[in-house]
Design an enzyme around this catalytic site. Structure first.
Site, PDB file in Angstrom:
ATOM      1  N   LEU A 349      32.592  41.806  48.616  1.00 36.31           N
ATOM      2  CA  LEU A 349      33.989  41.594  48.995  1.00 36.31           C
ATOM      3  C   LEU A 349      34.923  42.038  47.880  1.00 36.31           C
ATOM      4  O   LEU A 349      36.049  42.408  48.110  1.00 36.31           O
ATOM      5  CB  LEU A 349      34.246  40.114  49.288  1.00 36.31           C
ATOM      6  CG  LEU A 349      33.584  39.522  50.526  1.00 36.31           C
ATOM      7  CD1 LEU A 349      33.750  38.013  50.522  1.00 36.31           C
ATOM      8  CD2 LEU A 349      34.192  40.107  51.781  1.00 36.31           C
ATOM      9  N   GLY A 350      34.430  41.976  46.661  1.00 37.49           N
ATOM     10  CA  GLY A 350      35.273  42.380  45.545  1.00 37.49           C
ATOM     11  C   GLY A 350      34.620  42.028  44.229  1.00 37.49           C
ATOM     12  O   GLY A 350      33.613  41.317  44.194  1.00 37.49           O
ATOM     13  N   SER A 351      35.179  42.560  43.160  1.00 33.07           N
ATOM     14  CA  SER A 351      34.682  42.208  41.843  1.00 33.07           C
ATOM     15  C   SER A 351      35.848  41.664  41.044  1.00 33.07           C
ATOM     16  O   SER A 351      36.858  42.341  40.893  1.00 33.07           O
ATOM     17  CB  SER A 351      34.140  43.434  41.112  1.00 33.07           C
ATOM     18  OG  SER A 351      33.466  44.257  41.997  1.00 33.07           O
ATOM     19  N   GLY A 353      37.190  39.194  37.572  1.00 35.80           N
ATOM     20  CA  GLY A 353      36.990  39.236  36.148  1.00 35.80           C
ATOM     21  C   GLY A 353      35.590  38.813  35.750  1.00 35.80           C
ATOM     22  O   GLY A 353      35.014  39.334  34.811  1.00 35.80           O
ATOM     23  N   PHE A 354      35.028  37.864  36.467  1.00 38.22           N
ATOM     24  CA  PHE A 354      33.789  37.265  36.000  1.00 38.22           C
ATOM     25  C   PHE A 354      32.561  37.648  36.794  1.00 38.22           C
ATOM     26  O   PHE A 354      31.467  37.238  36.478  1.00 38.22           O
ATOM     27  CB  PHE A 354      33.928  35.748  35.995  1.00 38.22           C
ATOM     28  CG  PHE A 354      34.784  35.276  34.869  1.00 38.22           C
ATOM     29  CD1 PHE A 354      34.413  35.542  33.574  1.00 38.22           C
ATOM     30  CD2 PHE A 354      35.936  34.572  35.112  1.00 38.22           C
ATOM     31  CE1 PHE A 354      35.197  35.112  32.522  1.00 38.22           C
ATOM     32  CE2 PHE A 354      36.725  34.138  34.065  1.00 38.22           C
ATOM     33  CZ  PHE A 354      36.359  34.414  32.769  1.00 38.22           C
ATOM     34  N   VAL A 357      31.804  39.195  44.214  1.00 38.87           N
ATOM     35  CA  VAL A 357      31.892  38.253  45.321  1.00 38.87           C
ATOM     36  C   VAL A 357      31.321  38.913  46.569  1.00 38.87           C
ATOM     37  O   VAL A 357      31.698  40.027  46.924  1.00 38.87           O
ATOM     38  CB  VAL A 357      33.354  37.830  45.575  1.00 38.87           C
ATOM     39  CG1 VAL A 357      33.415  36.773  46.665  1.00 38.87           C
ATOM     40  CG2 VAL A 357      33.992  37.311  44.306  1.00 38.87           C
ATOM     41  N   LYS A 372      30.174  33.869  45.026  1.00 39.59           N
ATOM     42  CA  LYS A 372      30.602  34.508  43.785  1.00 39.59           C
ATOM     43  C   LYS A 372      29.418  34.492  42.825  1.00 39.59           C
ATOM     44  O   LYS A 372      28.908  33.423  42.490  1.00 39.59           O
ATOM     45  CB  LYS A 372      31.777  33.719  43.216  1.00 39.59           C
ATOM     46  CG  LYS A 372      32.327  34.249  41.917  1.00 39.59           C
ATOM     47  CD  LYS A 372      33.586  33.466  41.584  1.00 39.59           C
ATOM     48  CE  LYS A 372      33.905  33.546  40.113  1.00 39.59           C
ATOM     49  NZ  LYS A 372      34.888  32.527  39.734  1.00 39.59           N
ATOM     50  N   ASP A 469      45.368  31.650  36.217  1.00 39.19           N
ATOM     51  CA  ASP A 469      45.273  33.024  36.691  1.00 39.19           C
ATOM     52  C   ASP A 469      45.848  33.158  38.098  1.00 39.19           C
ATOM     53  O   ASP A 469      45.224  33.711  38.996  1.00 39.19           O
ATOM     54  CB  ASP A 469      43.825  33.514  36.629  1.00 39.19           C
ATOM     55  CG  ASP A 469      43.739  35.044  36.594  1.00 39.19           C
ATOM     56  OD1 ASP A 469      44.786  35.682  36.365  1.00 39.19           O
ATOM     57  OD2 ASP A 469      42.645  35.583  36.798  1.00 39.19           O
TER      58      ASP A 469
END
Ligand SMILES: *[C@@H]1O[C@H](CO)[C@@H](O)[C@H](O)[C@H]1NC(C)=O
Ligand SMILES: *[C@@H]1O[C@H](CO)[C@@H](O)[C@H](O)[C@H]1NC(C)=O
Ligand SMILES: *[C@@H]1O[C@H](CO)[C@@H](O)[C@H](O)[C@H]1NC(C)=O
Ligand SMILES: *[C@@H]1O[C@H](CO)[C@@H](O)[C@H](O)[C@H]1NC(C)=O
Length: 683
Positions: A349-351, A353-354, A357, A372, A469
């Protein structure tokens, strides 16, 4: 003599008749398949003879009602009669001190509570609001603090009338015979007796608790109310319980109910004992059959078994003792691996900072989730991870992305969240080709949602949570396009009132409050600053720093401020809205955005004030002080990539800039406004 016998018989007869007319009953323990109980949900009778309303499984509900309706009003009269009940409960949490959600003594027109929900709804209601026609009465024993229902704490008794927002509530406690008040923890696993008495003459409800058999003299909660309008003629009495992310087994060990007098107290030693915690079901092992007739097969079989064993060891989740002290549901690694097709790129789904996902579908419930996976290289180690789990496991608010559980396997740390089908807000605001342009009403709703979530984080919980954040990429949209705040990876907890002190600067460039980059001092006000940037983004449909923009439009705050001063604020409103918006609301959002973006923390409003402005409980502020301009003396130019950074203290800053997950701002120069005092400029 004969007369005496006759009178005696008559007396017995009338006593008998009276008792069959009076409505009272007594359960000292419960029998399986008792015709006197109607049970639904996961409720069952445990082997010891206790009603187990729920197990310690997440998000289940259970009900047990007395099978006959009780007549609460005399025929032809609209007057609720007195009643009295005593019962003994026990709540055994899944993990020590972490249980939920609670149980309620419930009086409803029907024992069939279909459509009711778990978690904060206690299995009694659902999100569609109850009202006077619901005829719903409950005394809740609630072990989770829900902001939605304005709960006072996570260990309280409340009186609920046609709503789960308690009419009266108080922390759970009891009185010793000498009137000393002692605290009582509902979900300690302890056996607790409760007494509820309604006096129809005084029109008063009294609630008492005690871990003992004797009824205390003093009431824990007294509430003046006439229940005549709440009750129908006939109602069902019973219990309802639910679990949420946090779960407890909820038990009823005994129950007396009386319409004709004071209910007898239950003697605790005579009651069934609280069952031991259920053993969690292990996934069934694979049994390998090996034929002995062929040596080749034996060898092949052995090889297969060894390989299977190795794989099994590899997949084994490691649980250390201390991990069990932490929050919510623990998933098995296999379950999550299966859910995400082995963490396939297709499901990405995405990347952030850590870590990455993934979208997943839980094998058992078929529920969609977001997993995640925190990468090995990440500086966020195990301890931080566990603190994230334990802190956000306790947080719940309808505008937060709910954490469902977690898993750890060696270096892999996994968090499981509710899946948000509509993705993140940044994709709508400044995606290359957004699927949909959000209307102003949708945007305003999202803003209000995020504001109330932030208020909850700042003030709604026993600890202040600073998100650190807040940005459009961390605002996710659920199925109804509500804004939900996600990614608490950077959340930093500290006790209310204590000084959080200086910490590493983390966050996302463009949303970092200037005092943060300077001193590293975290306050709720730094979240307000980031929220201000978000407000302006939503109204203007652009990023806080737009590297492709004209020089004077580069920094959004300054651009908005200059337009504000020259009186052409409409110029900054997202063109894609096609001028279809409520001008008062847009102007308020921009004003608030400027106020929150002020370089001086003292000038920024609190989230509570922000929410009041957005809810239009306050007229929006007339005067907006200058957010402080960016000029040569108080700005810094960081050249990303060239290493042209003059002081070690900016290392963190560059790190945080790298966390920026958007597609665009990577290689060009970053500029941020730095230091400086606010210039106050009336307008
Ligand atoms: C909510 O509860 C009411 C009353 O029990 C029921 O009629 C309704 O269908 C429920 N709504 C949902 C969405 O389940
Ligand atoms: C109460 O709620 C029900 C359904 O939830 C609705 O049909 C009814 O009109 C409501 N009554 C009032 C007085 O609001
Ligand atoms: C009441 O009794 C408890 C224990 O019996 C004792 O600890 C407490 O001091 C007493 N309080 C008063 C005010 O007498
Ligand atoms: C109900 O009250 C009556 C009158 O005080 C009493 O005799 C009876 O035992 C009570 N029953 C229960 C179950 O408490």
């Amino acid at each position: 003599m004969e007369t005496f016998v006759f009178v005696w018989l008559l007396l017995i007869f009338f006593t008998h008749l009276a008792s069959s007319l009076t409505q009272d009953f007594s359960f000292i323990g419960f029998k399986k398949a008792s015709p006197n109980l109607i049970m639904s949900g996961v409720t069952e009778i445990a082997s010891t003879g206790a009603i187990r309303l729920t197990t310690d499984t997440s998000r289940v509900i259970g009900h047990a009602f007395y099978s006959l309706p009780i007549r609460f009003k005399p025929p032809g009269q609209n007057r609720a009669l007195s009643f009295s009940t005593s019962f003994v409960i026990a709540m055994v949490p899944e993990y020590v001190t972490l249980g939920g959600h609670g149980l309620a003594f419930t009086i409803t027109p029907t024992p069939n509570l279909q459509g009711s929900l778990s978690s904060q709804y206690l299995g009694i209601l659902n999100s569609s609001r109850a009202n006077v026609s619901s005829h719903f009465f409950a005394v809740e024993f609630d072990t989770v603090k829900d902001l939605e229902f304005e709960d006072i704490n996570d260990n309280h008794v409340g009186i609920d009338i046609n709503s789960l927002e308690s009419s009266a509530s108080t922390p759970a406690a009891y009185f010793l015979p000498n009137s000393t008040k002692k605290e009582l923890f509902l979900d300690s696993g302890r056996v607790i007796q409760a007494w509820i008495d309604y006096d129809s003459n005084k029109k008063r409800l009294d609630i008492k608790l005690s871990p003992l058999s004797e009824k205390p003299k003093l009431s824990l909660l007294s509430y003046n109310i006439d229940l005549s309008s709440v009750f129908g003629d006939e109602m069902y009495v019973g219990f309802s319980a639910s679990t949420g992310l946090l779960a407890s087994s909820h038990y009823i060990l005994g129950w007396n109910f009386n319409m004709s007098g004071e209910s007898l107290s239950l003697s605790l030693p005579s009651l069934p004992r609280v069952p031991r915690p259920l053993k969690k079901k292990k996934s069934p092992g694979l049994i390998l059959g090996v034929s002995l007739s062929c040596s080749l097969l034996v060898i092949a079989g052995l090889v297969a078994a060894v390989m299977f064993g190795i794989k099994k060891v590899k997949d084994e989740d490691r649980v250390e003792e201390w991990e069990l002290d932490f929050g919510p549901h623990r998933f098995s690694y296999r379950e999550l691996k299966k859910a995400t097709n082995g963490f396939a790129d297709k499901e990405l789904l995405g990347s952030g900072g850590f870590g990455k996902v993934y979208k997943g579908k839980l094998p058992d419930s078929e529920e969609f989730v977001a997993v995640k996976r925190i990468s090995h290289e990440s500086r966020q180690g195990v301890r931080e991870f566990m603190s994230e789990v334990s802190s956000i496991g306790h947080l719940r608010h309808r505008n937060l992305v709910q954490l469902l559980g977690w898993c750890r396997r060696r270096q892999d740390l996994l968090l499981v969240y509710d899946f948000m089908p509509n993705g993140s807000l940044d994709m709508y605001l400044f995606g290359e080709t957004p699927k949909v342009i959000l209307t102003w009403d949708q945007r305003f709703k999202i803003i209000k949602g995020v504001a109330s979530a932030l208020l909850y984080l700042h003030e709604g919980w026993e600890q202040t949570v600073i998100h650190r954040d807040i940005k459009a990429a961390n605002v996710l949209l659920d199925g109804d396009m509500n804004g939900r705040v996600g990614d608490f990876g950077l959340a930093k907890l500290y006790e209310h009132g204590s000084n959080p002190g200086a910490t590493r600067v983390v966050g996302t460039f463009g949303y970092l409050a200037p005092e943060l980059t300077k001193s590293g001092k975290l306050t709720t006000s730094t979240d307000v600053y980031a929220f201000g940037a978000l407000l302006l983004e939503v109204a203007c449909g652009r990023r806080p720093i737009e590297t492709n923009a004209l020089p004077e439009e580069l920094v959004m705050v300054d651009w908005v401020w200059s337009r504000w001063q020259s009186g052409d604020i409409r110029d900054v409103v997202d063109r894609r809205l096609n001028s279809e918006y409520d001008e008062d609301e847009v102007v308020m959002v921009i004003k608030l955005g400027l106020l929150c973006s002020n370089n001086s923390p003292e000038v920024r409003p609190t989230m509570r004030q922000v929410v009041m402005y957005l809810e239009k409980q306050f007229p929006s502020p007339e005067v907006v002080p200058a957010p402080d301009f960016l000029d040569a003396n108080d700005s810094m130019c960081l050249d990303d990539g060239s290493g042209n950074i003059n002081a070690g203290e900016f290392e963190d800053f560059v790190d945080s800039a790298r966390f920026y997950s958007g597609p665009n701002p990577t290689t060009s120069s970053y500029i941020f406004s730095f230091g400086g005092k606010a210039k106050t400029d009336g307008r």
